[in-house]
Scaffold this motif. Structure first.
Motif, PDB file in Angstrom:
ATOM      1  N   GLY A  76       8.705  -0.144  -8.802  1.00 23.15           N
ATOM      2  CA  GLY A  76       9.335  -0.369 -10.093  1.00 23.15           C
ATOM      3  C   GLY A  76       8.480  -1.148 -11.077  1.00 23.15           C
ATOM      4  N   ILE A  77       7.359  -1.681 -10.624  1.00 26.55           N
ATOM      5  CA  ILE A  77       6.457  -2.422 -11.501  1.00 26.55           C
ATOM      6  C   ILE A  77       5.608  -1.432 -12.308  1.00 26.55           C
ATOM      7  N   SER A  78       5.416  -1.733 -13.571  1.00 26.74           N
ATOM      8  CA  SER A  78       4.631  -0.850 -14.438  1.00 26.74           C
ATOM      9  C   SER A  78       3.190  -0.702 -13.927  1.00 26.74           C
ATOM     10  N   GLU A  79       2.731   0.533 -13.898  1.00 23.78           N
ATOM     11  CA  GLU A  79       1.384   0.819 -13.416  1.00 23.78           C
ATOM     12  C   GLU A  79       0.317   0.225 -14.331  1.00 23.78           C
ATOM     13  N   PHE A 125      -1.146  -3.141 -13.155  1.00 20.48           N
ATOM     14  CA  PHE A 125      -2.154  -3.033 -12.104  1.00 20.48           C
ATOM     15  C   PHE A 125      -3.483  -2.539 -12.679  1.00 20.48           C
ATOM     16  N   GLU A 126      -3.436  -1.563 -13.582  1.00 18.97           N
ATOM     17  CA  GLU A 126      -4.668  -1.040 -14.170  1.00 18.97           C
ATOM     18  C   GLU A 126      -5.407  -2.112 -14.956  1.00 18.97           C
ATOM     19  N   ASN A 127      -4.662  -2.917 -15.712  1.00 23.53           N
ATOM     20  CA  ASN A 127      -5.298  -4.008 -16.466  1.00 23.53           C
ATOM     21  C   ASN A 127      -5.923  -5.044 -15.541  1.00 23.53           C
ATOM     22  N   ALA A 128      -5.251  -5.313 -14.428  1.00 24.56           N
ATOM     23  CA  ALA A 128      -5.780  -6.289 -13.471  1.00 24.56           C
ATOM     24  C   ALA A 128      -7.070  -5.774 -12.839  1.00 24.56           C
ATOM     25  N   TYR A 129      -7.088  -4.486 -12.504  1.00 19.47           N
ATOM     26  CA  TYR A 129      -8.306  -3.919 -11.924  1.00 19.47           C
ATOM     27  C   TYR A 129      -9.452  -3.923 -12.927  1.00 19.47           C
ATOM     28  N   LEU A 130      -9.135  -3.680 -14.208  1.00 22.63           N
ATOM     29  CA  LEU A 130     -10.172  -3.711 -15.240  1.00 22.63           C
ATOM     30  C   LEU A 130     -10.760  -5.109 -15.409  1.00 22.63           C
ATOM     31  N   GLU A 131      -9.932  -6.129 -15.136  1.00 19.66           N
ATOM     32  CA  GLU A 131     -10.399  -7.513 -15.230  1.00 19.66           C
ATOM     33  C   GLU A 131     -11.172  -7.949 -13.992  1.00 19.66           C
ATOM     34  N   GLY A 132     -11.275  -7.074 -13.015  1.00 20.38           N
ATOM     35  CA  GLY A 132     -12.070  -7.383 -11.823  1.00 20.38           C
ATOM     36  C   GLY A 132     -11.269  -7.866 -10.631  1.00 20.38           C
ATOM     37  N   ILE A 191       3.858  -9.734  -6.141  1.00 19.69           N
ATOM     38  CA  ILE A 191       4.856 -10.586  -5.467  1.00 19.69           C
ATOM     39  C   ILE A 191       5.664 -11.436  -6.453  1.00 19.69           C
ATOM     40  N   PRO A 192       5.054 -12.096  -7.446  1.00 20.73           N
ATOM     41  CA  PRO A 192       5.883 -12.860  -8.396  1.00 20.73           C
ATOM     42  C   PRO A 192       6.893 -12.014  -9.165  1.00 20.73           C
ATOM     43  N   LEU A 193       6.600 -10.737  -9.370  1.00 17.78           N
ATOM     44  CA  LEU A 193       7.508  -9.881 -10.133  1.00 17.78           C
ATOM     45  C   LEU A 193       8.688  -9.378  -9.315  1.00 17.78           C
ATOM     46  N   ILE A 194       8.639  -9.511  -8.002  1.00 17.74           N
ATOM     47  CA  ILE A 194       9.757  -9.047  -7.175  1.00 17.74           C
ATOM     48  C   ILE A 194      10.395 -10.211  -6.408  1.00 17.74           C
ATOM     49  N   LYS A 195      10.337 -11.402  -6.973  1.00 14.12           N
ATOM     50  CA  LYS A 195      10.913 -12.565  -6.296  1.00 14.12           C
ATOM     51  C   LYS A 195      12.397 -12.400  -5.952  1.00 14.12           C
ATOM     52  N   PRO A 196      13.237 -11.842  -6.850  1.00 15.60           N
ATOM     53  CA  PRO A 196      14.643 -11.656  -6.462  1.00 15.60           C
ATOM     54  C   PRO A 196      14.806 -10.773  -5.224  1.00 15.60           C
ATOM     55  N   PRO A 205       0.819  -1.232   0.000  1.00 10.03           N
ATOM     56  CA  PRO A 205       0.000   0.000   0.000  1.00 10.03           C
ATOM     57  C   PRO A 205       0.845   1.270   0.000  1.00 10.03           C
ATOM     58  N   LEU A 206       2.035   1.219   0.623  1.00 16.13           N
ATOM     59  CA  LEU A 206       2.890   2.402   0.633  1.00 16.13           C
ATOM     60  C   LEU A 206       3.471   2.712  -0.744  1.00 16.13           C
ATOM     61  N   SER A 207       3.431   1.740  -1.650  1.00 14.44           N
ATOM     62  CA  SER A 207       3.946   1.954  -3.005  1.00 14.44           C
ATOM     63  C   SER A 207       2.877   2.446  -3.968  1.00 14.44           C
ATOM     64  N   ARG A 208       1.597   2.411  -3.555  1.00 15.44           N
ATOM     65  CA  ARG A 208       0.502   2.821  -4.431  1.00 15.44           C
ATOM     66  C   ARG A 208       0.202   4.306  -4.250  1.00 15.44           C
ATOM     67  N   LYS A 209       0.240   5.041  -5.337  1.00 18.92           N
ATOM     68  CA  LYS A 209       0.018   6.490  -5.291  1.00 18.92           C
ATOM     69  C   LYS A 209      -1.410   6.839  -4.887  1.00 18.92           C
ATOM     70  N   ARG A 210      -2.345   5.933  -5.124  1.00 13.40           N
ATOM     71  CA  ARG A 210      -3.741   6.240  -4.801  1.00 13.40           C
ATOM     72  C   ARG A 210      -4.066   6.009  -3.328  1.00 13.40           C
ATOM     73  N   PHE A 211      -3.104   5.495  -2.545  1.00 13.59           N
ATOM     74  CA  PHE A 211      -3.311   5.323  -1.104  1.00 13.59           C
ATOM     75  C   PHE A 211      -3.225   6.695  -0.433  1.00 13.59           C
ATOM     76  N   PHE A 212      -4.318   7.163   0.160  1.00 14.40           N
ATOM     77  CA  PHE A 212      -4.405   8.552   0.618  1.00 14.40           C
ATOM     78  C   PHE A 212      -3.485   8.859   1.809  1.00 14.40           C
ATOM     79  N   LEU A 213      -3.064   7.841   2.580  1.00 17.42           N
ATOM     80  CA  LEU A 213      -2.154   8.062   3.710  1.00 17.42           C
ATOM     81  C   LEU A 213      -0.705   7.736   3.360  1.00 17.42           C
ATOM     82  N   ARG A 214      -0.420   7.644   2.079  1.00 15.09           N
ATOM     83  CA  ARG A 214       0.895   7.174   1.641  1.00 15.09           C
ATOM     84  C   ARG A 214       2.031   8.043   2.173  1.00 15.09           C
TER      85      ARG A 214
END
Length: 303
Positions: free
Chosen positions: A172-175, A178-185, A197-202, A107-116
């Motif tokens: 560092g993950i492309s926004e 996330f937008e496509n995932a939200y559009l898919e529900g 999590i799978p994209l930051i395994k290293p 949540p701290l990495s998401r710009k839309r989190f209002f308490l970020r």
């Protein structure tokens, strides 16, 4: 003349580069020798005979290889009890560390989190200022965690520094993903578990190593909160052997080994305990080391 002078300059630069490389390799070799010698010396002491150790015959390699001290130490049941406790604290603690680090960092990495911004400030604030040792002890004892396994896990559940590394990796993950995932529900939890999590395994592999080593080496928390000997980790056992009572292993040996135990050097018993305590970390590190550079760079703070 110009070609000749250019060739001479080129040749001089090559010689300078070679000398520089030689100096670097010499320094690296010296650093490796300085680093490895104490480790090799400790192992050699542990493998040598008690007589050779008492006479000071070991300089680098073992003398009169003898495993009686290993057999004596490994027959001491308190060693295996502390090993089991350390294994539990390391595995369970590291798993919970990673889970809650991801839950805090995402949540701290998401710009839309209002308490970020406010939460990021508070997170950084805790790295420089804390309540102190006495308030922490009062909180732990007040919650009834004294002499319980949770006292080794909950007070150090999250590291602010590691949360910042994980947060930077999520950023560092492309926004667009996330937008496509939200559009898919998908909801936030599904996006976190199935995409982020799978994209930051290293990076998570590096954080796992950081947390596991810290958990494995943690003795101060046990010194404060664990009074029962059957709950103490390996590091407290090692501290007791190194600083207080290495002779207790000799006294606890059976009749068959009592005579040989009396002949063993006290320092040899200490070194055997050190070697046995290093085995798990030495075996684990090579499997995760390939992620160290890549994971650290992925989680680096961007300027």
């Amino acid at each position: 003349m110009n070609q000749k002078s250019t060739w001479i300059e080129f040749k001089n630069e090559c010689i300078t580069d070679k000398l520089f490389d030689i100096c670097i390799w010499v320094l690296i070799a010296a650093a490796v020798c300085i680093t490895l010698y104490p480790f090799i010396y400790v192992v050699s002491i542990s493998l040598s005979s008690g007589e050779a150790v008492n006479k000071g015959l070991i300089t680098l390699l073992p003398v009169d290889v003898n495993l009686d001290t290993y057999r004596m130490v490994m027959s001491y049941k308190d060693l295996w009890i502390s090993y089991g406790n350390t294994f539990y604290y390391t595995v369970m603690g590291t798993f919970l560390n990673i889970v809650f680090t991801c839950l805090a960092a995402y949540p701290l990495s998401r710009k839309r989190f209002f308490l970020r911004k406010k939460m990021n400030f508070l997170l950084a604030f805790t790295m420089y200022f804390s309540g102190g040792l006495i308030p922490s002890y009062l909180v732990v004892t007040g919650l009834g965690l004294y002499n319980s396994r949770l006292a080794m896990i909950l007070p150090v559940l999250v590291s602010a520094y590691n949360v910042m590394i994980c947060r930077s990796a999520f950023e560092g993950i492309s926004e667009e993903l996330f937008e496509n995932a939200y559009l898919e529900g998908a909801n936030d939890l599904q996006v976190l578990v199935k995409i982020a999590i799978p994209l930051i395994k290293p990076t998570l592999a590096v954080l796992t190593l950081y947390y596991a080593v810290a958990r494995y080496n943690d003795f101060f928390s046990a010194l404060l909160y664990i009074g029962k000997q059957n709950l103490q980790p390996l590091q407290l056992f090692l501290r007791r052997i190194l600083l207080m009572a290495s002779a207790e292993i000799m006294q606890s040996s059976g009749n068959a080994t009592a005579a040989s135990a009396a002949a063993q050097s006290t320092i040899q018993i200490r070194y055997v305990c050190i070697v046995l305590s290093m085995v798990p970390i030495v075996c684990l590190t090579p499997f995760i080391q390939k992620y160290l550079v890549k994971g650290t760079m992925l989680g680096a703070v961007k300027g």
